[in-house]
Design a protein around this motif. Structure first.
Motif, PDB file in Angstrom:
ATOM      1  N   THR A 241       0.831  -1.210   0.000  1.00 53.40           N
ATOM      2  CA  THR A 241       0.000   0.000   0.000  1.00 53.40           C
ATOM      3  C   THR A 241       0.863   1.256   0.000  1.00 53.40           C
ATOM      4  O   THR A 241       0.325   2.370  -0.131  1.00 53.40           O
ATOM      5  N   ALA A 242       2.198   1.097   0.168  1.00 50.34           N
ATOM      6  CA  ALA A 242       3.109   2.241   0.173  1.00 50.34           C
ATOM      7  C   ALA A 242       4.466   1.794  -0.343  1.00 50.34           C
ATOM      8  O   ALA A 242       4.867   0.644  -0.142  1.00 50.34           O
ATOM      9  N   VAL A 243       5.143   2.714  -1.006  1.00 44.37           N
ATOM     10  CA  VAL A 243       6.474   2.431  -1.539  1.00 44.37           C
ATOM     11  C   VAL A 243       7.417   3.569  -1.159  1.00 44.37           C
ATOM     12  O   VAL A 243       7.118   4.748  -1.428  1.00 44.37           O
ATOM     13  N   PHE A 244       8.516   3.232  -0.526  1.00 43.94           N
ATOM     14  CA  PHE A 244       9.614   4.172  -0.270  1.00 43.94           C
ATOM     15  C   PHE A 244      10.672   3.917  -1.332  1.00 43.94           C
ATOM     16  O   PHE A 244      11.050   2.775  -1.565  1.00 43.94           O
ATOM     17  N   GLU A 267      -4.356   7.993  -2.581  1.00 45.33           N
ATOM     18  CA  GLU A 267      -5.529   7.284  -2.068  1.00 45.33           C
ATOM     19  C   GLU A 267      -5.345   5.766  -2.086  1.00 45.33           C
ATOM     20  O   GLU A 267      -5.734   5.065  -1.140  1.00 45.33           O
ATOM     21  N   ASP A 268      -4.759   5.246  -3.190  1.00 45.67           N
ATOM     22  CA  ASP A 268      -4.575   3.803  -3.323  1.00 45.67           C
ATOM     23  C   ASP A 268      -3.131   3.363  -3.062  1.00 45.67           C
ATOM     24  O   ASP A 268      -2.894   2.193  -2.737  1.00 45.67           O
ATOM     25  N   LEU A 269      -2.201   4.269  -3.245  1.00 47.90           N
ATOM     26  CA  LEU A 269      -0.782   3.932  -3.065  1.00 47.90           C
ATOM     27  C   LEU A 269      -0.029   5.177  -2.620  1.00 47.90           C
ATOM     28  O   LEU A 269      -0.056   6.203  -3.310  1.00 47.90           O
ATOM     29  N   ALA A 329       2.038  15.829  -0.863  1.00 50.69           N
ATOM     30  CA  ALA A 329       0.706  15.250  -1.080  1.00 50.69           C
ATOM     31  C   ALA A 329       0.711  13.811  -1.568  1.00 50.69           C
ATOM     32  O   ALA A 329      -0.347  13.285  -1.905  1.00 50.69           O
ATOM     33  N   SER A 330       1.860  13.146  -1.596  1.00 53.41           N
ATOM     34  CA  SER A 330       1.894  11.786  -2.168  1.00 53.41           C
ATOM     35  C   SER A 330       1.742  10.690  -1.126  1.00 53.41           C
ATOM     36  O   SER A 330       1.878   9.512  -1.451  1.00 53.41           O
ATOM     37  N   THR A 331       1.457  11.054   0.127  1.00 51.15           N
ATOM     38  CA  THR A 331       1.269  10.043   1.174  1.00 51.15           C
ATOM     39  C   THR A 331      -0.010  10.327   1.938  1.00 51.15           C
ATOM     40  O   THR A 331      -0.388  11.485   2.159  1.00 51.15           O
ATOM     41  N   PRO A 334      -3.688   4.317   4.393  1.00 51.57           N
ATOM     42  CA  PRO A 334      -4.121   3.357   3.375  1.00 51.57           C
ATOM     43  C   PRO A 334      -5.634   3.384   3.179  1.00 51.57           C
ATOM     44  O   PRO A 334      -6.395   3.469   4.142  1.00 51.57           O
ATOM     45  N   GLY A 335      -6.058   3.340   1.909  1.00 50.15           N
ATOM     46  CA  GLY A 335      -7.481   3.344   1.617  1.00 50.15           C
ATOM     47  C   GLY A 335      -8.180   4.622   1.979  1.00 50.15           C
ATOM     48  O   GLY A 335      -9.386   4.633   2.221  1.00 50.15           O
ATOM     49  N   SER A 336      -7.447   5.741   2.000  1.00 44.99           N
ATOM     50  CA  SER A 336      -8.047   7.007   2.453  1.00 44.99           C
ATOM     51  C   SER A 336      -9.077   7.560   1.484  1.00 44.99           C
ATOM     52  O   SER A 336      -9.863   8.429   1.835  1.00 44.99           O
ATOM     53  N   GLY A 337      -9.068   7.046   0.247  1.00 41.53           N
ATOM     54  CA  GLY A 337     -10.030   7.541  -0.726  1.00 41.53           C
ATOM     55  C   GLY A 337     -11.209   6.616  -0.889  1.00 41.53           C
ATOM     56  O   GLY A 337     -11.922   6.668  -1.893  1.00 41.53           O
ATOM     57  N   GLY A 338     -11.452   5.743   0.058  1.00 43.45           N
ATOM     58  CA  GLY A 338     -12.529   4.773  -0.055  1.00 43.45           C
ATOM     59  C   GLY A 338     -11.967   3.397  -0.279  1.00 43.45           C
ATOM     60  O   GLY A 338     -10.811   3.126   0.021  1.00 43.45           O
TER      61      GLY A 338
END
Length: 344
Positions: A241-244, A267-269, A329-331, A334-338
């Motif tokens: 769900t996240a990439v560093f 929102e998704d990643l 704004a890129s973080t 997880p699933g914050s957009g639904g």
């Protein structure tokens, strides 16, 4: 050359070459009126005997010092910002800078000395033991900016707190609630990449978050690594769900792959970069990233090179400047957009 050995003179070179002292002087000073085969023979003897013109034996008499700055590969955003820092510091110090791509042709160090260079700054370039020996023979100090490999104790280098940056980036993602966090990095053996990856792993371990197989992927510090690496991550049965990422260019590649698959950032990643180059602010969305103080690092490298050129000692053979997490704004959680979308 032994400390008490007699220095080679123009007369010595002229006698060995079978030409006049005036002819040798023309070659040393880069003047014309010398036949090509004669010039080549004289230059070879100058190199063989480690000849230095008198003005170059005493740097304090040469006026404004000139520093050679070498880099490998393309002039990417990272390199450009480091060069800006070097040039700004040179202007403040009254020094000159010559920028070139590293080639290391035969006698390259001697040629740099003959051209009036006082020191070399290498931006991420790799220097072998043979290169270091040639620089030492030429009496030319070297400063490596952001070394790719663990620097030799004889080499002065300037870098950043890469481990702390990797730790901070991953802790930020964990604090948002992410547990499936991946790392897409640069060259596996690059010391900066290893430090960032170890910071990531330390944060994951401290949070009790496992690192699944395939979630740590080395590559190159390029946009293409981000595109391809993100594709492999999103193809996993349980994608992160996240990439560093190891730098901003990789991060932009990840964002583009997410877009082509119908996924939204953040929102998704969620995506975090490293460096905070101009690219980070121009990204869509603007990129959360770890600021590596590239201009300040360039300035520190320039000032250190000047000190070494003047025969001064440095307190340490490696200087590290602090990194800082920059939130944009890129973080997001997880699933914050639904409901998360499934990658296509």
């Amino acid at each position: 050359m032994r400390p008490n050995a007699r220095r080679t003179t123009l007369a010595d070179i002229a006698q060995a070459a079978g030409v006049s002292v005036a002819t040798v002087s023309k070659v040393v000073n880069g003047r014309g009126e010398v036949a090509p085969h004669t010039r080549a023979r004289v230059q070879e003897l100058l190199h063989r005997h480690d000849y230095l013109a008198p003005v170059l034996r005493h740097p304090e008499t040469t006026g404004s010092p000139t520093i050679e700055v070498q880099f490998k590969g393309g002039l990417r955003s990272y390199v450009a910002e480091a060069l800006e820092g070097i040039m700004d510091a040179a202007a403040q110090a009254g020094a000159s800078v010559v920028i070139s791509k590293a080639t290391h042709a035969p006698h390259w160090a001697r040629d740099l000395v003959s051209a009036g260079r006082r020191a070399v700054i290498a931006v991420t370039s790799v220097y072998t033991a043979a290169h270091l020996r040639e620089l030492a023979r030429a009496g030319l100090p070297l400063v490596v900016l952001d070394p790719l490999h663990l620097p030799d104790s004889r080499v002065t280098s300037v870098g950043a707190t890469n481990f702390a940056g990797g730790l901070a980036a991953t802790q930020h993602l964990l604090s948002l609630g992410h547990r499936r966090v991946a790392y897409l990095g640069g060259a596996a053996m690059a010391v900066c990449n290893q430090a960032r990856m170890h910071g990531y792993r330390a944060a994951m371990e401290a949070a009790g978050a496992p690192v699944p197989d395939g979630c740590v992927r080395p590559g190159e510090f390029t946009y293409e690594t981000g595109v391809l690496g993100a594709g492999a991550l999103l193809d996993m049965a349980e994608p992160p769900t996240a990439v560093f990422t190891g730098n901003d260019e990789i991060a932009l590649g990840v964002i583009e792959t997410a877009r082509t698959r119908g996924l939204r950032v953040p929102e998704d990643l969620s995506v975090v970069g490293f460096d905070d180059t101009h690219l980070a602010q121009m990204a869509s969305p603007p990129l959360t990233t770890v600021r590596q103080p590239l201009r300040e690092m360039g300035g520190a490298a320039l000032r250190t090179a000047l000190r070494l050129a003047n025969g001064e000692k440095t307190e340490s053979h490696h200087i590290e400047l602090a990194t800082e997490l920059v939130l944009r704004a890129s973080t997001a959680p997880p699933g914050s957009g639904g409901a998360p979308r499934q990658p296509r």
